[in-house]
Structure formats: C-alpha cells, structure tokens
Design a protein around this motif. Structure first.
Motif, PDB file in Angstrom:
ATOM      1  N   TYR A  69     102.465   8.544-120.716  1.00 10.39           N
ATOM      2  CA  TYR A  69     103.232   9.790-120.806  1.00 10.39           C
ATOM      3  C   TYR A  69     103.728  10.294-119.455  1.00 10.39           C
ATOM      4  O   TYR A  69     104.582  11.156-119.394  1.00 10.39           O
ATOM      5  CB  TYR A  69     102.358  10.879-121.461  1.00 10.39           C
ATOM      6  N   GLY A 108      96.693  15.068-107.245  1.00 12.93           N
ATOM      7  CA  GLY A 108      97.610  13.970-106.959  1.00 12.93           C
ATOM      8  C   GLY A 108      97.415  12.799-107.883  1.00 12.93           C
ATOM      9  O   GLY A 108      96.456  12.738-108.652  1.00 12.93           O
ATOM     10  N   ARG A 159      91.007  15.457-116.880  1.00 11.85           N
ATOM     11  CA  ARG A 159      91.160  15.563-118.323  1.00 11.85           C
ATOM     12  C   ARG A 159      90.772  14.253-118.989  1.00 11.85           C
ATOM     13  O   ARG A 159      91.127  13.188-118.495  1.00 11.85           O
ATOM     14  CB  ARG A 159      92.615  15.877-118.686  1.00 11.85           C
ATOM     15  N   GLU A 161      92.084  13.616-121.708  1.00  8.02           N
ATOM     16  CA  GLU A 161      93.434  13.395-122.297  1.00  8.02           C
ATOM     17  C   GLU A 161      93.398  13.289-123.816  1.00  8.02           C
ATOM     18  O   GLU A 161      94.147  13.971-124.497  1.00  8.02           O
ATOM     19  CB  GLU A 161      94.156  12.171-121.697  1.00  8.02           C
ATOM     20  N   ARG A 180      86.108   6.973-117.809  1.00  4.73           N
ATOM     21  CA  ARG A 180      86.529   8.367-117.682  1.00  4.73           C
ATOM     22  C   ARG A 180      85.353   9.296-118.016  1.00  4.73           C
ATOM     23  O   ARG A 180      85.106  10.273-117.323  1.00  4.73           O
ATOM     24  CB  ARG A 180      87.703   8.632-118.623  1.00  4.73           C
ATOM     25  N   LEU A 199      95.853  16.425-123.788  1.00  5.02           N
ATOM     26  CA  LEU A 199      97.276  16.596-124.067  1.00  5.02           C
ATOM     27  C   LEU A 199      97.424  16.889-125.545  1.00  5.02           C
ATOM     28  O   LEU A 199      96.709  16.319-126.365  1.00  5.02           O
ATOM     29  CB  LEU A 199      98.021  15.317-123.715  1.00  5.02           C
ATOM     30  N   PRO A 229     101.104  21.061-123.813  1.00  3.95           N
ATOM     31  CA  PRO A 229     101.844  20.172-124.701  1.00  3.95           C
ATOM     32  C   PRO A 229     102.222  18.894-123.975  1.00  3.95           C
ATOM     33  O   PRO A 229     102.521  18.925-122.770  1.00  3.95           O
ATOM     34  CB  PRO A 229     103.104  20.983-125.029  1.00  3.95           C
ATOM     35  N   ILE A 231     104.867  16.497-122.903  1.00  2.00           N
ATOM     36  CA  ILE A 231     106.318  16.644-122.711  1.00  2.00           C
ATOM     37  C   ILE A 231     106.891  15.254-122.399  1.00  2.00           C
ATOM     38  O   ILE A 231     106.465  14.619-121.434  1.00  2.00           O
ATOM     39  CB  ILE A 231     106.618  17.620-121.545  1.00  2.00           C
ATOM     40  N   THR A 233     108.859  12.252-120.965  1.00  3.71           N
ATOM     41  CA  THR A 233     109.383  12.094-119.603  1.00  3.71           C
ATOM     42  C   THR A 233     110.283  10.860-119.527  1.00  3.71           C
ATOM     43  O   THR A 233     109.882   9.791-120.000  1.00  3.71           O
ATOM     44  CB  THR A 233     108.199  11.918-118.634  1.00  3.71           C
ATOM     45  N   LEU A 305     105.823  14.821-113.160  1.00  2.48           N
ATOM     46  CA  LEU A 305     105.038  14.325-114.299  1.00  2.48           C
ATOM     47  C   LEU A 305     105.891  14.341-115.542  1.00  2.48           C
ATOM     48  O   LEU A 305     105.837  13.450-116.371  1.00  2.48           O
ATOM     49  CB  LEU A 305     103.847  15.244-114.599  1.00  2.48           C
TER      50      LEU A 305
END
Ligand code: SAM
Ligand code: SF4
Length: 349
Positions: A69, A108, A159, A161, A180, A199, A229, A231, A233, A305
């Motif tokens: 994403y 970052g 996160r 995610e 993670r 997300l 949300p 988004i 990309t 992002l």
C-alpha cells in the motif's frame, strides 16, 4: 435491533470489554454517532480534554520493505528519495521545542543507511532538549531496540497493519507477521510505551478481521493506537483499489477508545487527508493526540506514503502547528503542556 445496539453501546461504555461478535455488530451498524458519543464520554472521563501534540519529523523516505500500500516501498522507483542529516533533525527538534511541544516523533522508512550508533547519538542530543522521543522506524533487532532505549527513546510506534495472517502475508511479501509481533513484545519488555494500529479498508479486509485487530490491541495492552483509512497510492500494487471508508475508521477509533479507555490515540494524518474536518471528527470519536508535521518543507512532499499529504497535492488537511492549535481551542479542548505519557488508570482484566 435498535434496543440491542443501544444495550451494547452502554455495556461497552461501562465495562470496556466486548466479544468479537458484538464488536462486529457495532462495526456493521449505522449508529456511528452514538458509538462516537459514548467514546467521547469515555475519553473525557479517562484522559480528559487535553490534546497532546507530537511533533512529527520524517527523517528518511528510503525503505527496503515491500508493503503493497505504501508509496515508500522499495520497488517504487518513481519517487525522489531523501534522508535528513543529523543537523537537520536536531534543528527540527529544536523548532518543535520552541513551538511548545514536548514530544518528537522520528519516523521513516526502514533505511539501512542509518547506523544504530548514529541514531542513538541523535536520540541523546534530543533528550538534552528535555523532549520525549518516539521512534517509528520499523522492525529492528532486540539489541537495536535495547540500545535505542538506553540512549533515551521513550516510545515506539509499529503498526501491526492487520492481525489477519493471510492478509498480512498478501500485502507484505518477504516480511514476517511473527517478526512484527516479536518486535512489539520486545518493545514492551524493554519498557517502551508501545503504539500499534492498523490500516482500515485494505482490499479483502473484513469486519471480522477489524474486530480481531481491536481485540489484539487490548490483548497486548498497547499504550497508543494509530489507525487511518487505507489510501490508494500511485505506482504501488494497490493503486487502483478502493480506499478505506471514513465512517468505518471513526467506528474503529471509537470502539478502540471504549475498549482501551486510558490509551493515547491520534486523529491521524490519513484521516485528516481522507475526511472533511478529519482531525475534528477523530477528536470527537475518542482521539486525544494530533501529530503536526514539524519537518522541513522541502522533504514533506517527498514523504509520499499516499497522495494528499501536502498542499502541493491539493490537500485540504491542515497539519501545521498553528492551525492545529486553533482547531483544538475551537473544539473547547486543551492543548497539552506536559509530556503526555499514558496514564494507566484502567486495569485490563
Ligand atoms: N516504516 C515504518 C513502519 O512501517 O512502521 C514507519 C513509517 S510507515 C510510512 C507509517 C505508517 O504509514 C504505516 O504503519 C502504514 O500503516 C501507513 N501507511 C503506509 N501507506 C499508507 C497508505 N497508502 N494509506 C494509509 N496509510 C499508509
Ligand atoms: Fe516501508 Fe513503512 Fe512504507 Fe512499509 S509502510 S514500505 S515499512 S515506510
């Protein structure tokens, strides 16, 4: 049905717990306003009217990871990469302090150029300014997290995610869900305040999965939760997919507040980008943190992002510090003047 929903809302407002099935019922319901109002009352009762400001400094847009994403993923050859040097980072940290903020967030991509020793050095220098430091630079080894903690880092944002393993795998080739989780456990163990989140609106994500996400946040007793949300990309594998739904994001924020009443939770930039008055809507749904961008203008538009983050992008999001302060005051909320650590007042049963 209406009575049942009302019952569930008042139950979670008092008990701060809910089964997965009941979470799904609320996520699926049209009672966003009622859920948000309950979350707003719980927010006021547990963490008060203060809104903590965290100065976000986006230190590098190089990343070795493959998240489907994200515009910073390693295979996106269409963006110009940058990394800030130590002087630039310290200059932004000073500006953050001068603006009256008490926390800087260094965020970052996973940029292997930065050696942990150099990052520790930067952390130590920022600590000399008497600021709290949050890091958000991805998955590191246990030793690296320990070194950064020793250097003075206070908090860490990573996160999960999505807690659904299959979805995680699909959108993170060559990455490991277990690693993670290992990172989050290490960070807890080392005494960081730990932030995670998900997300909302990833293709194929279901309400069942989102309910599991909230239960995961509670299970690991997260100190901070950031959600926004998805988004789409350009130049990423998900560029043509549908983005996340604002109403669902608000319900997720509100239900997270209801289940984890004393945590710190931002109204995120992604929500600000996606929704009309996104920050306000987030603050009214249980959020108590905003992260104004305190980085250098030349880099802000490169930290892409997702589209819509800067005014060059035709964005309507106001993430500069002066506008955010005005917004908080206009909402009859209070600008935080202390470091805004999590005050643990709710014992997770
Ligand atoms: N690289 C670090 C990491 O992934 O933890 C920190 C920076 S990363 C850009 C911060 C967050 O941006 C991610 O956790 C992800 O949830 C969010 N993000 C990335 N791409 C996004 C998109 N297209 N829409 C919304 N949020 C996105
Ligand atoms: Fe890299 Fe973070 Fe973007 Fe993933 S979300 S590609 S780790 S910057």
């Amino acid at each position: 049905n209406h009575d049942h929903i009302k019952y569930l809302i008042s139950y979670v407002e008092n008990e701060h717990t809910l089964s997965k099935e009941d979470l799904i019922t609320l996520l699926n319901s049209e009672y966003t306003d009622e859920i948000c109002k309950a979350a707003d009352r719980v927010r006021k009762k547990f963490v008060g009217d203060v809104v903590h400001l965290r100065g976000l400094i986006e230190i590098s847009n190089y990343c070795c990871r493959t998240c489907y994403y994200c515009g910073l993923r390693v295979y996106n050859k269409s963006i110009k990469r940058y990394r800030m040097n130590e002087n630039e980072i310290l200059q932004c940290a000073k500006a953050t302090k001068d603006a009256g903020l008490k926390t800087v967030v260094l965020q970052g991509g996973e940029d292997k150029y930065f050696k942990i020793k150099d990052l520790c050095n930067i952390v130590e220098k920022i600590k000399d300014l008497d600021l709290s430091i949050t890091l958000s630079i991805g998955e590191l080894t246990t030793k690296e997290y320990a070194d950064l903690k020793k250097a003075g880092a206070d908090r860490y944002l990573l996160r999960i995610e999505t807690t659904n393993r299959d979805l995680y795998k699909k959108f993170h080739p060559n990455m490991s869900f277990d690693n993670r989780v290992r990172c989050l456990m290490d960070l807890k163990e080392l005494g960081y305040e730990v932030g995670t989140g998900c997300l909302i609106g990833l293709p194929g994500q279901t309400l069942d999965m989102l309910a599991e996400d909230i239960l995961f946040f509670k299970e690991i007793d997260a100190d901070m939760i950031g959600m926004g949300p998805f988004i789409p990309t350009p130049n990423t594998p998900l560029e043509n997919k549908k983005g996340g739904n604002v109403d669902l994001v608000l319900k997720m924020i509100a239900l997270t507040r209801l289940l984890l009443p004393d945590i710190n939770m931002p109204a995120t930039t992604a929500l600000g980008v996606k929704a009309e008055n996104g920050y306000l809507q987030g603050l009214r749904a249980g959020a108590n943190v905003i992260m104004p961008n305190m980085g250098l203008n030349e880099y802000k538009k490169l930290y892409a992002l997702y589209p819509g983050k800067t005014s060059d992008d035709g964005s309507k999001v106001v993430n500069d510090i002066e506008n955010i302060k005005k917004l908080i005051i206009s909402e009859n909320r209070i600008i935080g003047h202390d470091k805004g650590d999590r005050k643990k007042i709710w014992k997770n049963p």
